[in-house]
Design a protein around this motif. Structure first.
Motif, PDB file in Angstrom:
ATOM      1  N   GLY A   1       0.816  -1.210   0.000  1.00 52.50           N
ATOM      2  CA  GLY A   1       0.000   0.000   0.000  1.00 52.50           C
ATOM      3  C   GLY A   1       0.849   1.258   0.000  1.00 52.50           C
TER       4      GLY A   1
ATOM      5  N   ARG B   1     -12.925   1.508   3.145  1.00 51.21           N
ATOM      6  CA  ARG B   1     -11.508   1.640   2.807  1.00 51.21           C
ATOM      7  C   ARG B   1     -11.124   3.109   2.851  1.00 51.21           C
ATOM      8  NH1 ARG B   1     -13.984   0.320  -2.224  1.00 51.21           N
ATOM      9  NH2 ARG B   1     -13.956   2.039  -3.738  1.00 51.21           N
TER      10      ARG B   1
ATOM     11  N   ASP C   1      -6.409   3.225  -1.307  1.00 49.27           N
ATOM     12  CA  ASP C   1      -6.301   1.920  -0.647  1.00 49.27           C
ATOM     13  C   ASP C   1      -6.271   0.831  -1.718  1.00 49.27           C
ATOM     14  OD1 ASP C   1      -6.767  -0.485   0.777  1.00 49.27           O
ATOM     15  OD2 ASP C   1      -7.769   0.615   2.373  1.00 49.27           O
TER      16      ASP C   1
END
Length: 292
Positions: free
Chosen positions: A73, A256, A260
């Motif tokens: 991420g 989220r 993301d």
């Protein structure tokens, strides 16, 4: 040359995303093994050693899953987010301080929670308007006593994750307003809400305000139609809070955060499209309230 660099970046990101999925699978297997060990310990008359080992293996599996996703991420954010944000906002600041957006400083209804935290703050100007976005996470902490050990433990559960945006519209309004989704209980008990006269809007949203007449001047028929169109394109249930001083809060309960990677199944080009689309959805909603 620039296209070649992007292809190299995408190839590297795709590799990291694949590694993340592999690590996530390994973490899931470890977690499952931990649960099995703990259950066997319970079946064998509360074997404390096996229960503790099972708990440790479970925690290790969850840690592996979390670390692999966090690494992928962060790399994806660093490679993609600046370009996406830069195309929508000017004067971009990453992690600005102090923060302008406080989720609990609004009239937007939130589920019961113990802690409220924000992350991934980004500030910039959208068409000359100061704008800040972040991810809001609400958690509920409870204590429970394990029967096997008699020890008290804390359980922290995420009850809400959503994408939020604050835009300072630079104009004053006659009253405040809050729009949030109607749920089954609202419909069942016919909860009090201001009616706009638009049947579709009134079925889908609650509306509250300090002045029922003034709010209908803000939410004119054209404004309502634009909100309904964005509702159809939304990636989660959303709420709006407009203050008399022009602060506009937008919140999407998407599960989220901004930028993301989700489950890591999308490739870089797909992530770029989704990130840009989500950010554009927010700025389109800002445009609805500009100059109303």
């Amino acid at each position: 040359m620039e296209e070649r660099d992007m292809n190299m970046t995408d190839e590297h990101m795709a590799q990291e995303l694949r590694k993340s999925k592999g690590s996530k699978l390994g973490g899931k297997i470890l977690s499952l093994l931990g649960v099995v060990i703990a259950v066997v310990g319970i079946i064998l008359g509360g074997n404390l050693v096996m229960i503790v080992i099972g708990g440790v293996v479970l925690s290790l599996g969850q840690m592996v899953q979390g670390k692999s996703k966090d690494k992928a991420g962060r790399q994806t954010f660093d490679a993609i987010a600046p370009d996406i944000v830069g195309a929508a906002l000017e004067n971009v600041q990453m992690n600005p301080a102090p923060h302008l957006l406080d989720a609990e400083d609004t009239n937007i209804p939130l589920p019961g929670h113990t802690h409220c935290s924000g992350s991934g703050y980004i500030r910039g100007t959208y068409r000359g308007l100061t704008t800040e976005l972040c991810t809001v996470r609400l958690t509920e902490v409870s204590e429970f006593q394990r029967e096997e050990t008699g020890l008290w433990e804390k359980n922290e559960q995420v009850v809400y994750t959503g994408q939020w945006m604050l835009c300072e519209l630079g104009q004053e309004f006659q009253t405040w307003l809050t729009i949030w989704p109607r749920d089954k209980m609202d419909k069942l008990f016919n909860a009090r809400t201001i009616k706009t006269g638009n049947e579709m809007f009134d079925k889908r949203f609650n509306l509250s305000s300090g002045d029922a007449q003034a709010v209908l001047c803000i939410l004119n028929p054209g404004c309502i139609e634009q909100i309904l169109a964005l509702a159809d394109a939304s990636f989660g249930k959303f709420a709006v809070n407009l203050n008399p001083d022009g602060r506009l809060y937008l919140a999407v309960h998407s599960g989220r955060g901004f930028f993301d990677i989700g489950k890591g199944r999308e490739m870089p080009d797909q992530l770029r499209r989704r990130f840009a689309c989500e950010l554009r959805w927010f700025t389109d909603l800002i445009d609805v309230f500009r100059g109303v």
